[in-house]
Design a protein around this motif. Structure first.
Motif, mmCIF file in Angstrom:
data_model
loop_
_atom_site.group_PDB
_atom_site.id
_atom_site.type_symbol
_atom_site.label_atom_id
_atom_site.label_comp_id
_atom_site.label_asym_id
_atom_site.label_seq_id
_atom_site.Cartn_x
_atom_site.Cartn_y
_atom_site.Cartn_z
ATOM 1 N N ALA A 130 96.264 -33.904 82.356
ATOM 2 C CA ALA A 130 96.866 -34.010 81.484
ATOM 3 C C ALA A 130 96.459 -34.006 79.925
ATOM 4 C CB ALA A 130 97.830 -33.486 81.613
ATOM 5 N N TRP A 131 95.324 -34.750 79.879
ATOM 6 C CA TRP A 131 95.308 -34.515 79.015
ATOM 7 C C TRP A 131 93.778 -34.582 77.512
ATOM 8 C CZ3 TRP A 131 96.537 -38.080 81.673
ATOM 9 C CH2 TRP A 131 96.006 -39.098 82.318
ATOM 10 N N GLY A 132 92.953 -34.005 78.440
ATOM 11 C CA GLY A 132 91.559 -33.686 78.425
ATOM 12 C C GLY A 132 91.277 -32.160 78.114
ATOM 13 N N TYR A 133 90.147 -31.743 78.534
ATOM 14 C CA TYR A 133 89.392 -30.353 78.133
ATOM 15 C C TYR A 133 89.679 -29.079 78.116
ATOM 16 C CZ TYR A 133 85.140 -32.902 75.350
ATOM 17 O OH TYR A 133 84.025 -33.687 74.822
ATOM 18 N N THR A 134 90.034 -29.140 79.010
ATOM 19 C CA THR A 134 90.552 -27.979 79.895
ATOM 20 C C THR A 134 92.644 -27.836 79.977
ATOM 21 O OG1 THR A 134 88.998 -27.451 81.535
ATOM 22 C CG2 THR A 134 90.742 -26.349 81.745
ATOM 23 N N ARG A 135 92.712 -26.660 79.312
ATOM 24 C CA ARG A 135 94.723 -26.671 79.962
ATOM 25 C C ARG A 135 94.750 -26.827 80.927
ATOM 26 N NH1 ARG A 135 94.161 -21.457 77.282
ATOM 27 N NH2 ARG A 135 95.700 -21.082 78.702
ATOM 28 N N LEU A 136 96.038 -27.040 81.174
ATOM 29 C CA LEU A 136 96.930 -28.418 82.400
ATOM 30 C C LEU A 136 97.057 -27.259 83.450
ATOM 31 C CD1 LEU A 136 97.421 -30.282 84.650
ATOM 32 C CD2 LEU A 136 99.877 -30.689 83.140
ATOM 33 N N ASP A 137 97.657 -25.890 82.387
ATOM 34 C CA ASP A 137 97.822 -24.529 83.244
ATOM 35 C C ASP A 137 96.990 -24.099 84.502
ATOM 36 O OD1 ASP A 137 97.339 -24.255 80.587
ATOM 37 O OD2 ASP A 137 97.432 -22.208 81.276
ATOM 38 N N ALA A 138 95.644 -23.924 83.294
ATOM 39 C CA ALA A 138 94.067 -23.521 84.280
ATOM 40 C C ALA A 138 93.747 -24.604 85.346
ATOM 41 C CB ALA A 138 93.438 -23.294 82.856
ATOM 42 N N LEU A 139 94.136 -26.148 84.435
ATOM 43 C CA LEU A 139 93.983 -26.710 86.082
ATOM 44 C C LEU A 139 94.815 -26.605 87.294
ATOM 45 C CD1 LEU A 139 92.939 -30.140 83.863
ATOM 46 C CD2 LEU A 139 90.875 -28.546 85.561
ATOM 47 N N ALA A 140 95.863 -26.496 86.893
ATOM 48 C CA ALA A 140 96.592 -26.195 87.829
ATOM 49 C C ALA A 140 96.169 -25.376 88.881
ATOM 50 C CB ALA A 140 98.544 -25.871 87.151
ATOM 51 N N LYS A 141 95.833 -24.643 89.088
ATOM 52 C CA LYS A 141 95.529 -23.286 89.392
ATOM 53 C C LYS A 141 94.057 -23.912 90.688
ATOM 54 C CE LYS A 141 96.277 -19.681 86.183
ATOM 55 N NZ LYS A 141 95.755 -18.526 85.497
ATOM 56 N N CYS A 142 93.761 -25.044 90.584
ATOM 57 C CA CYS A 142 93.017 -25.431 91.133
ATOM 58 C C CYS A 142 93.499 -25.847 92.636
ATOM 59 C CB CYS A 142 91.614 -25.829 90.775
ATOM 60 S SG CYS A 142 90.388 -25.224 88.964
ATOM 61 N N ASP A 143 94.947 -26.127 92.675
ATOM 62 C CA ASP A 143 95.276 -27.033 93.637
ATOM 63 C C ASP A 143 95.131 -28.026 93.636
ATOM 64 O OD1 ASP A 143 97.288 -27.058 95.886
ATOM 65 O OD2 ASP A 143 95.545 -26.309 96.668
ATOM 66 N N PRO A 144 95.046 -28.632 92.610
ATOM 67 C CA PRO A 144 94.525 -30.836 92.413
ATOM 68 C C PRO A 144 95.878 -30.901 93.673
ATOM 69 C CG PRO A 144 95.625 -29.787 91.008
ATOM 70 C CD PRO A 144 95.368 -28.395 90.991
ATOM 71 N N ALA A 145 95.442 -31.734 94.362
ATOM 72 C CA ALA A 145 95.979 -32.907 95.365
ATOM 73 C C ALA A 145 97.393 -33.679 94.092
ATOM 74 C CB ALA A 145 94.926 -33.456 96.692
ATOM 75 N N LEU A 146 96.312 -34.609 93.359
ATOM 76 C CA LEU A 146 97.880 -34.683 92.387
ATOM 77 C C LEU A 146 97.189 -34.532 90.787
ATOM 78 C CD1 LEU A 146 96.859 -38.490 94.056
ATOM 79 C CD2 LEU A 146 98.637 -37.487 93.882
ATOM 80 N N ILE A 147 98.407 -34.475 90.215
ATOM 81 C CA ILE A 147 98.378 -34.240 88.793
ATOM 82 C C ILE A 147 99.369 -35.079 87.884
ATOM 83 C CG2 ILE A 147 99.706 -32.575 86.903
ATOM 84 C CD1 ILE A 147 99.208 -30.157 88.985
ATOM 85 N N PHE A 148 98.367 -35.519 87.283
ATOM 86 C CA PHE A 148 98.738 -36.437 86.250
ATOM 87 C C PHE A 148 99.506 -36.562 84.257
ATOM 88 C CE2 PHE A 148 95.565 -38.453 89.109
ATOM 89 C CZ PHE A 148 95.939 -39.225 90.760
ATOM 90 N N GLN A 149 100.356 -37.059 84.370
ATOM 91 C CA GLN A 149 100.225 -36.891 82.848
ATOM 92 C C GLN A 149 100.168 -37.205 81.742
ATOM 93 O OE1 GLN A 149 101.861 -33.502 81.819
ATOM 94 N NE2 GLN A 149 102.647 -33.209 83.540
ATOM 95 N N THR A 150 100.053 -39.045 82.401
ATOM 96 C CA THR A 150 99.604 -39.939 81.375
ATOM 97 C C THR A 150 98.637 -40.659 82.500
ATOM 98 O OG1 THR A 150 101.377 -41.933 82.232
ATOM 99 C CG2 THR A 150 101.643 -40.231 80.417
ATOM 100 N N PRO A 151 97.810 -41.511 81.659
ATOM 101 C CA PRO A 151 96.978 -42.609 82.761
ATOM 102 C C PRO A 151 98.182 -44.108 82.891
ATOM 103 C CG PRO A 151 96.049 -42.950 80.285
ATOM 104 C CD PRO A 151 97.282 -41.897 80.490
ATOM 105 N N ARG A 152 98.894 -43.982 82.749
ATOM 106 C CA ARG A 152 99.861 -44.895 83.660
ATOM 107 C C ARG A 152 100.434 -44.038 84.571
ATOM 108 N NH1 ARG A 152 105.475 -48.376 81.250
ATOM 109 N NH2 ARG A 152 106.039 -48.527 82.836
ATOM 110 N N ASP A 153 100.910 -43.060 84.729
ATOM 111 C CA ASP A 153 100.605 -41.952 86.033
ATOM 112 C C ASP A 153 100.049 -42.244 87.417
ATOM 113 O OD1 ASP A 153 102.964 -41.026 85.534
ATOM 114 O OD2 ASP A 153 101.798 -39.357 84.814
ATOM 115 N N ILE A 154 98.546 -43.013 86.685
ATOM 116 C CA ILE A 154 97.166 -43.022 87.886
ATOM 117 C C ILE A 154 97.784 -44.467 88.565
ATOM 118 C CG2 ILE A 154 94.941 -43.050 88.010
ATOM 119 C CD1 ILE A 154 94.062 -41.426 85.944
ATOM 120 N N SER A 155 97.767 -45.104 88.288
ATOM 121 C CA SER A 155 98.037 -46.900 88.318
ATOM 122 C C SER A 155 99.247 -46.369 89.205
ATOM 123 C CB SER A 155 97.838 -47.498 87.801
ATOM 124 O OG SER A 155 99.232 -47.597 86.368
#
Length: 241
Positions: free
Chosen positions: A196-221
């Motif tokens: 959620a913190w990169g170049y592309t807005r999360l609303d646009a990325l969410a349309k790609c149907d990701p398997a996982l969405i991470f709000q923070t690096p801590r969410d990854i771990s």
């Protein structure tokens, strides 16, 4: 940035027991906070290569587009892309001290490594720049680097990485911040995790149907670094005899 309502979520493809054996990261906008630097030099590059300069109020609109749409908007012919890319790499090397990891990235990489997950990077940036920003310790946690990919060449790098590592695509998660990262993961048969913190807005990325969405690096771990707890060993009592 993005919608706070999105939380880490799982969809197809099915996860491995770890749940993933190999986690592959994009670099710029995913591990490295390079967007402020990128925005600061883009008009310098536009002047040199004669494409449309970016007005400040265009930034959020462009962050909702994929790379091909951005290129069309800026009026960049395809033949100029390799020259622009090389120039951007050189400028990044020149300004490398201005580019840093996002807060929490080091702890996240440590957690994944300690849980037994293999790490790799697939990026359009070049390996020397990536290693410099990571620093020697964090760079050593990355088992494979597939760097210098063309703007639309990440799927080929991912497929090569799959062959090199011997991992099944179903056991690989590619984590990135752009729509082209999602497309590359899909084309290589891997799951895609959106940040959620990169170049592309999360609303646009969410349309790609990701398997996982991470709000923070801590969410990854928290989602991936599941270290199995060994059952206590049972010893037979010692009988005299």
């Amino acid at each position: 940035m993005g919608h706070a309502g999105h939380r880490a979520r799982r969809q197809s493809p099915p996860l491995s027991p770890l749940p993933f054996r190999l986690v592959v990261f994009d670099f710029d906008g995913t591990l490295a906070d390079s967007f402020p630097w990128f925005a600061s030099i883009l008009n310098e590059v536009a002047t040199r290569y004669r494409f449309q300069r970016i007005a400040e109020d265009d930034t959020e609109m462009l962050r909702g587009l994929d790379a091909r749409a951005i290129i069309r908007h800026l009026g960049i012919p395809a033949w100029k892309l390799p020259f622009i890319t090389r120039n951007m790499h050189a400028l990044a090397t020149r300004d490398i001290a201005a580019i840093h990891l996002f807060p929490g990235i080091t702890a996240m990489l440590d957690a994944l490594t300690h849980s037994g997950i293999r790490l790799a990077i697939v990026s359009s940036n070049v390996e020397p720049n990536i290693r410099t920003v990571l620093g020697p310790r964090e760079a050593g946690l990355i088992g494979h680097y597939a760097c210098g990919a063309s703007l639309f060449g990440k799927a080929r790098r991912l497929r090569s990485l799959i062959r090199t590592t011997g991992e099944r695509p179903a056991d690989i998660l590619y984590i990135g911040d752009e729509i082209r990262d999602a497309v590359a993961a899909r084309d290589a048969g891997c799951a895609f995790g959106a940040v959620a913190w990169g170049y592309t807005r999360l609303d646009a990325l969410a349309k790609c149907d990701p398997a996982l969405i991470f709000q923070t690096p801590r969410d990854i771990s928290a989602s991936l670094a599941k270290i199995p707890v060994a059952s206590p060993s049972v010893t037979n009592p010692q009988h005299p005899g």
